[in-house]
Design an enzyme around this catalytic site. Structure first.
Site, PDB file in Angstrom:
ATOM      1  N   GLY A  51      41.307  39.651  39.848  1.00 38.69           N
ATOM      2  CA  GLY A  51      41.191  38.804  38.541  1.00 38.69           C
ATOM      3  C   GLY A  51      39.780  38.694  38.192  1.00 38.69           C
ATOM      4  CB  SER A  59      37.313  39.598  45.165  1.00 35.88           C
ATOM      5  OG  SER A  59      38.740  39.971  45.184  1.00 35.88           O
ATOM      6  CE  LYS A  60      32.701  41.430  38.667  1.00 35.70           C
ATOM      7  NZ  LYS A  60      31.440  42.442  38.629  1.00 35.70           N
ATOM      8  NE  ARG A  61      38.087  44.834  45.962  1.00 42.43           N
ATOM      9  CZ  ARG A  61      38.119  44.440  47.046  1.00 42.43           C
ATOM     10  NH1 ARG A  61      39.065  44.127  47.658  1.00 42.43           N
ATOM     11  NH2 ARG A  61      36.974  43.514  47.484  1.00 42.43           N
TER      12      ARG A  61
END
Ligand code: GLU
Length: 478
Positions: free
Chosen positions: A256, A252-254
């Site tokens: 990286g 997930s974006k959270r």
């Protein structure tokens, strides 16, 4: 295998996920390995998800990666990808076939009704699923309502039985038909959903192998039912494992960057990123980790793709990128390095010096953006900050002797050249009676503040006499 035809079928959403890059790569490798064709099909029928510039970004990112596709509609002697939004007539034609064979039906249910039904099902702990309310409307009523009311077209899933998906990576996966939803195939705006357009196109484009992410496995029984209704041969399926964060949650974006563009902007090389994503779920059966695209083409097989999720380890990507940076021909390296320096406002005053800095830091960077930090050493003219380890090498009396002797020797020469530096160091060695590490580590520490980093001969040439003298004086005072 002859006549292999595969496709990469992204929906343009504004950015290209690294998982999509892996899907594209595996399709590309599979096609090239078998001497087949790699088709690019832009699945752009979801108007609600349309974002300006998404298609351009997709094509640009693919071009950067070097994964070239083989065919598409021709214009001006060139060809473009297939765009589903330009093929609406085709989908309409096939939807009518399904309806007339009673394999699909118009559904007139309002949003409110569907929402209420969903809530009730969730309340009863049932998997939400269309209740078949419009399944049996027929005859005149159907014709009349189709003309006058907004509606969607749904797939008529057989109420009983099992649909089997035979997957190259996962083996046979079974789905109970009663659990499968009567999927919407055509929306009320006349656009097909992914399921219809995808199956129709895979068939019309002669796709032999559908290689895509695991998240689509759940849709595959619906697709198989569609193939059966149309009487079409079913392609082979291969669903690729999920990409995971190091803590094994879904990537997930959270935690990286997940967009290929972010890696591109940060100065990663496409060769390195491709090599890295190739290993997210595949290995050759040995420990080899560095593969050129040609080697990947030669060695890739779907049979060697794992079922279990693949962890996205950024440290490994960084390490690999460093290797690829060092593999670049010097000219190409300098081209990118100087561009990066320019973009980051790093300028030593002239191109020659900038090049020297770029070459000096080359062994110690993992991405081009690392040049920023690594080049500070060459540009700063204030006091140098020492690392703990460097300090340990600077403090001893023997080191001070080295610095003093070096200082005296350097003051004698007009200019620091490589030759002059060699003879300076030879004299320092004679005078102090020290050699090897005992000399080089203190000098490295005094001049760079670090115990690792660029080669000293490169450093001293860039620094020049005055800076070296200043740094030696600082070290003597510590
Ligand atoms: N359009 C789908 C996507 O965005 C394609 C999935 C498939 O390959 O069937 O990934």
């Amino acid at each position: 295998m002859s006549n292999v035809r595969v496709r990469f079928a992204p929906s343009p959403t504004g950015f290209v996920h690294v998982g999509s890059l892996r899907t594209a790569l595996y399709n590309y490798l599979f096609a090239r390995h078998h001497g087949g064709k790699f088709v690019l099909r832009v699945e752009d029928t979801d108007r609600a998800r349309y974002t300006e510039g998404a298609v351009e970004n997709l094509l640009e990112t693919l071009e950067w990666s070097g994964l070239s596709y083989d065919e598409g509609p021709e214009n001006d002697g060139d060809f473009s990808p297939y765009y589903q939004s330009q093929r609406l007539n085709i989908y309409h034609e096939y939807i009518e076939k399904l309806i007339s064979n009673n394999f699909a039906y118009p559904c007139f249910c309002s949003k409110e009704r569907l929402e209420k039904m969903r809530e009730e099902q969730i309340g009863k702990k049932l998997t939400p699923k269309y209740d078949g309310h419009c399944r049996y409307i027929s005859g005149d009523e159907l014709i009349k309502r189709r003309k006058s009311e907004d509606h969607v077209i749904r797939l008529k899933i057989p109420p009983e039985g099992i649909t089997k998906v035979s997957d190259i990576i996962r083996g046979e996966v079974q789905f109970q038909n009663e659990m499968i939803d009567d999927q919407v195939l055509l929306k009320s705006d006349g656009f097909p959903t992914y399921h219809l357009a995808n199956v129709v196109d895979d068939h019309l484009m002669g796709i032999t192998h559908v290689i895509r992410g695991e998240e689509w496995l759940i849709s595959t029984p619906k697709h198989i039912i569609l193939y059966e209704y149309f009487g079409w041969p079913i392609p082979r399926f291969a669903h690729l494992p999920l990409l995971l964060n190091p803590d094994r949650s879904k990537l997930s974006k959270r935690q990286g960057d997940v967009a290929v563009e972010d890696y591109r902007k940060k100065g990663y090389l496409p060769e390195a990123l491709l090599n890295f994503v190739a290993l997210l779920g595949w290995n050759r059966g040995d420990d080899e980790e560095i593969f050129s695209l040609e080697e990947l083409i030669a060695d890739f097989s779907l049979e060697r793709v794992n079922k279990s999720g693949a962890v996205f380890n950024i440290e490994k990507l960084n390490w690999m990128n460093g290797i690829y940076i060092r593999k670049l021909p010097e000219e190409k390296y300098l081209l990118i390095a100087l561009e990066t320096m320019k973009n980051n406002g790093i300028d030593a005053g002239n191109t020659r010096k900038n090049e020297q800095i770029a070459l000096a830091v080359r062994n110690n960077i993992e991405t081009f953006n690392d040049i920023k930090e690594r080049s500070e050493l060459f540009l700063g003219d204030g006091p140098l900050h020492y690392s703990e380890n460097a300090l340990e090498w600077i403090k001893p009396d023997s080191s001070k002797k080295v610095f003093t002797s070096m200082l005296t020797e350097i003051e004698k020469i007009p200019e620091i050249t490589l030759e002059a530096f060699k003879s300076v160091m030879g004299n320092v060695q004679k005078e102090t009676g020290l050699k090897g590490k005992e000399i080089w580590m203190p000098v490295r520490s005094a001049l760079t503040g670090l115990t690792e980093g660029p080669e000293l001969p490169q450093v001293i040439q860039i620094f020049g006499k005055d800076k070296i003298l200043r740094l030696l004086e600082q070290a003597i005072r510590v």
